[in-house]
Scaffold this motif. Structure first.
Motif, PDB file in Angstrom:
ATOM      1  N   GLN A  23      35.567  41.938  51.535  1.00  0.00           N
ATOM      2  CA  GLN A  23      36.387  41.015  52.494  1.00  0.00           C
ATOM      3  C   GLN A  23      35.570  39.634  53.215  1.00  0.00           C
ATOM      4  O   GLN A  23      36.091  38.741  53.014  1.00  0.00           O
ATOM      5  CB  GLN A  23      36.607  41.966  53.607  1.00  0.00           C
ATOM      6  CG  GLN A  23      38.097  41.503  54.480  1.00  0.00           C
ATOM      7  CD  GLN A  23      39.293  41.227  53.579  1.00  0.00           C
ATOM      8  OE1 GLN A  23      39.652  42.021  52.567  1.00  0.00           O
ATOM      9  NE2 GLN A  23      40.112  40.176  54.089  1.00  0.00           N
ATOM     10  N   GLN A  26      34.935  37.411  50.208  1.00  0.00           N
ATOM     11  CA  GLN A  26      36.124  37.247  49.270  1.00  0.00           C
ATOM     12  C   GLN A  26      35.491  37.322  47.708  1.00  0.00           C
ATOM     13  O   GLN A  26      35.856  36.591  46.829  1.00  0.00           O
ATOM     14  CB  GLN A  26      36.962  35.868  49.447  1.00  0.00           C
ATOM     15  CG  GLN A  26      37.244  35.487  50.891  1.00  0.00           C
ATOM     16  CD  GLN A  26      37.929  34.406  51.289  1.00  0.00           C
ATOM     17  OE1 GLN A  26      37.656  33.480  50.394  1.00  0.00           O
ATOM     18  NE2 GLN A  26      38.814  34.284  52.297  1.00  0.00           N
ATOM     19  N   PRO A  28      35.981  40.012  44.522  1.00  0.00           N
ATOM     20  CA  PRO A  28      36.859  40.752  43.999  1.00  0.00           C
ATOM     21  C   PRO A  28      36.080  42.412  43.869  1.00  0.00           C
ATOM     22  O   PRO A  28      34.821  42.196  43.339  1.00  0.00           O
ATOM     23  CB  PRO A  28      37.554  40.681  42.710  1.00  0.00           C
ATOM     24  CG  PRO A  28      37.256  39.090  42.874  1.00  0.00           C
ATOM     25  CD  PRO A  28      36.050  38.749  43.747  1.00  0.00           C
ATOM     26  N   THR A  30      36.536  46.428  42.659  1.00  0.00           N
ATOM     27  CA  THR A  30      37.407  47.215  42.142  1.00  0.00           C
ATOM     28  C   THR A  30      36.493  48.861  41.963  1.00  0.00           C
ATOM     29  O   THR A  30      35.497  48.868  41.463  1.00  0.00           O
ATOM     30  CB  THR A  30      37.790  46.778  40.702  1.00  0.00           C
ATOM     31  OG1 THR A  30      38.589  45.468  40.739  1.00  0.00           O
ATOM     32  CG2 THR A  30      38.502  47.852  40.036  1.00  0.00           C
ATOM     33  N   PRO A  41      43.562  47.847  52.917  1.00  0.00           N
ATOM     34  CA  PRO A  41      44.585  46.755  52.373  1.00  0.00           C
ATOM     35  C   PRO A  41      43.861  45.422  52.225  1.00  0.00           C
ATOM     36  O   PRO A  41      43.048  44.936  53.439  1.00  0.00           O
ATOM     37  CB  PRO A  41      45.645  46.810  53.396  1.00  0.00           C
ATOM     38  CG  PRO A  41      45.298  47.440  54.523  1.00  0.00           C
ATOM     39  CD  PRO A  41      44.398  48.210  54.340  1.00  0.00           C
ATOM     40  N   SER A  42      43.887  44.913  51.008  1.00  0.00           N
ATOM     41  CA  SER A  42      43.020  43.551  51.045  1.00  0.00           C
ATOM     42  C   SER A  42      43.454  42.858  49.724  1.00  0.00           C
ATOM     43  O   SER A  42      43.293  43.795  48.902  1.00  0.00           O
ATOM     44  CB  SER A  42      41.485  43.760  51.091  1.00  0.00           C
ATOM     45  OG  SER A  42      40.746  42.653  50.815  1.00  0.00           O
ATOM     46  N   PRO A  43      43.406  41.745  49.610  1.00  0.00           N
ATOM     47  CA  PRO A  43      43.796  41.148  48.201  1.00  0.00           C
ATOM     48  C   PRO A  43      42.509  41.387  47.618  1.00  0.00           C
ATOM     49  O   PRO A  43      42.385  40.814  46.333  1.00  0.00           O
ATOM     50  CB  PRO A  43      44.114  39.804  48.522  1.00  0.00           C
ATOM     51  CG  PRO A  43      43.647  39.291  50.091  1.00  0.00           C
ATOM     52  CD  PRO A  43      43.514  40.607  50.612  1.00  0.00           C
ATOM     53  N   TRP A  44      41.492  41.423  48.170  1.00  0.00           N
ATOM     54  CA  TRP A  44      39.910  41.554  47.456  1.00  0.00           C
ATOM     55  C   TRP A  44      39.410  42.697  46.724  1.00  0.00           C
ATOM     56  O   TRP A  44      38.395  42.984  46.234  1.00  0.00           O
ATOM     57  CB  TRP A  44      38.884  40.858  48.226  1.00  0.00           C
ATOM     58  CG  TRP A  44      39.263  39.566  48.876  1.00  0.00           C
ATOM     59  CD1 TRP A  44      39.891  38.817  49.902  1.00  0.00           C
ATOM     60  CD2 TRP A  44      39.013  38.373  47.941  1.00  0.00           C
ATOM     61  NE1 TRP A  44      40.067  37.744  50.074  1.00  0.00           N
ATOM     62  CE2 TRP A  44      39.677  37.235  48.913  1.00  0.00           C
ATOM     63  CE3 TRP A  44      38.688  38.106  46.517  1.00  0.00           C
ATOM     64  CZ2 TRP A  44      39.831  36.074  48.084  1.00  0.00           C
ATOM     65  CZ3 TRP A  44      38.871  36.725  46.064  1.00  0.00           C
ATOM     66  CH2 TRP A  44      39.439  35.856  46.905  1.00  0.00           C
ATOM     67  N   ALA A  46      40.654  46.599  44.956  1.00  0.00           N
ATOM     68  CA  ALA A  46      41.481  47.261  44.106  1.00  0.00           C
ATOM     69  C   ALA A  46      41.053  48.508  43.875  1.00  0.00           C
ATOM     70  O   ALA A  46      39.673  48.898  43.835  1.00  0.00           O
ATOM     71  CB  ALA A  46      42.069  46.360  42.857  1.00  0.00           C
ATOM     72  N   ARG A 157      43.453  31.787  43.455  1.00  0.00           N
ATOM     73  CA  ARG A 157      43.238  33.026  43.199  1.00  0.00           C
ATOM     74  C   ARG A 157      41.956  33.637  43.360  1.00  0.00           C
ATOM     75  O   ARG A 157      40.915  32.948  43.246  1.00  0.00           O
ATOM     76  CB  ARG A 157      43.504  33.190  41.628  1.00  0.00           C
ATOM     77  CG  ARG A 157      42.615  32.453  40.783  1.00  0.00           C
ATOM     78  CD  ARG A 157      42.894  32.473  39.286  1.00  0.00           C
ATOM     79  NE  ARG A 157      42.199  31.869  38.445  1.00  0.00           N
ATOM     80  CZ  ARG A 157      41.012  32.175  38.021  1.00  0.00           C
ATOM     81  NH1 ARG A 157      40.374  33.383  38.325  1.00  0.00           N
ATOM     82  NH2 ARG A 157      40.405  31.401  37.245  1.00  0.00           N
ATOM     83  N   PRO A 158      41.587  34.833  43.251  1.00  0.00           N
ATOM     84  CA  PRO A 158      40.485  35.750  43.363  1.00  0.00           C
ATOM     85  C   PRO A 158      39.450  35.247  42.482  1.00  0.00           C
ATOM     86  O   PRO A 158      40.125  35.245  41.081  1.00  0.00           O
ATOM     87  CB  PRO A 158      40.535  37.139  43.574  1.00  0.00           C
ATOM     88  CG  PRO A 158      42.032  36.964  43.972  1.00  0.00           C
ATOM     89  CD  PRO A 158      42.740  35.984  43.426  1.00  0.00           C
TER      90      PRO A 158
END
Length: 159
Positions: A23, A26, A28, A30, A41-44, A46, A157-158
């Motif tokens: 976070q 930033q 990614p 997974t 919850p985070s866009p970074w 998964a 985008r990431p």
């Protein structure tokens, strides 16, 4: 660069360090496991759930990673595959696997495995201690400073 986590056996405290780093920087992240794993919850951040089975999560990580990615795992054979693909691996105790040390670690793992098959009780690794958590956080910080800090970000985008 992306961070992949062999999440089935990854300690919760290590996951929390990874969540904060992903976070903050930033980057990614997974997590891959054969059972559900809670993620913030985070866009970074998964999560990929794979079928149960021997090395299914490991194979998924190896299939998806690219050169330069980072994998968090205590699994030495997985770390060897990661290094063979010109990526990086750190274990949850903060040890960086490298081309220089992976053969020795594989040999020791295979030796210990042969002892267990022969009926000799070898025990497992000790529980994760506070100094292990700190060693991991320090190693991750050093790695990300060298590798993620120099990457160019696309604000759309990431990476």
């Amino acid at each position: 660069m992306k961070i992949w986590v062999d999440a089935d056996a990854c300690p919760v405290v290590i996951k929390e360090i990874l969540f904060k780093a992903a976070q903050r920087l930033q980057v990614p992240l997974t997590l891959v496991a054969n059972r559900p794993v809670r993620i913030p919850p985070s866009p970074w951040i998964a999560f990929v759930q794979v079928k149960a089975g021997l090395d299914v999560a490991d194979n998924e990580i190896v299939t998806r990673l690219v050169a330069g990615d980072l994998v968090i795992t205590a699994d030495i054979p997985l770390a060897a595959e990661v290094i063979a693909k010109e990526a990086h691996a750190i274990n949850p105790r903060g040890q960086l696997y490298s081309a220089d040390n992976i053969r020795e670690r594989l040999s020791m793992r295979d030796f210990m495995d042969s002892l267990r098959v022969g009926g000799i009780e070898t025990g497992g690794p000790p529980p994760l201690a506070a100094n292990d958590k700190q060693a991991f956080a320090n190693q991750l910080d050093r790695f990300l400073t060298r590798h993620a800090g120099s990457r160019k970000k696309d604000p759309g985008r990431p990476a």
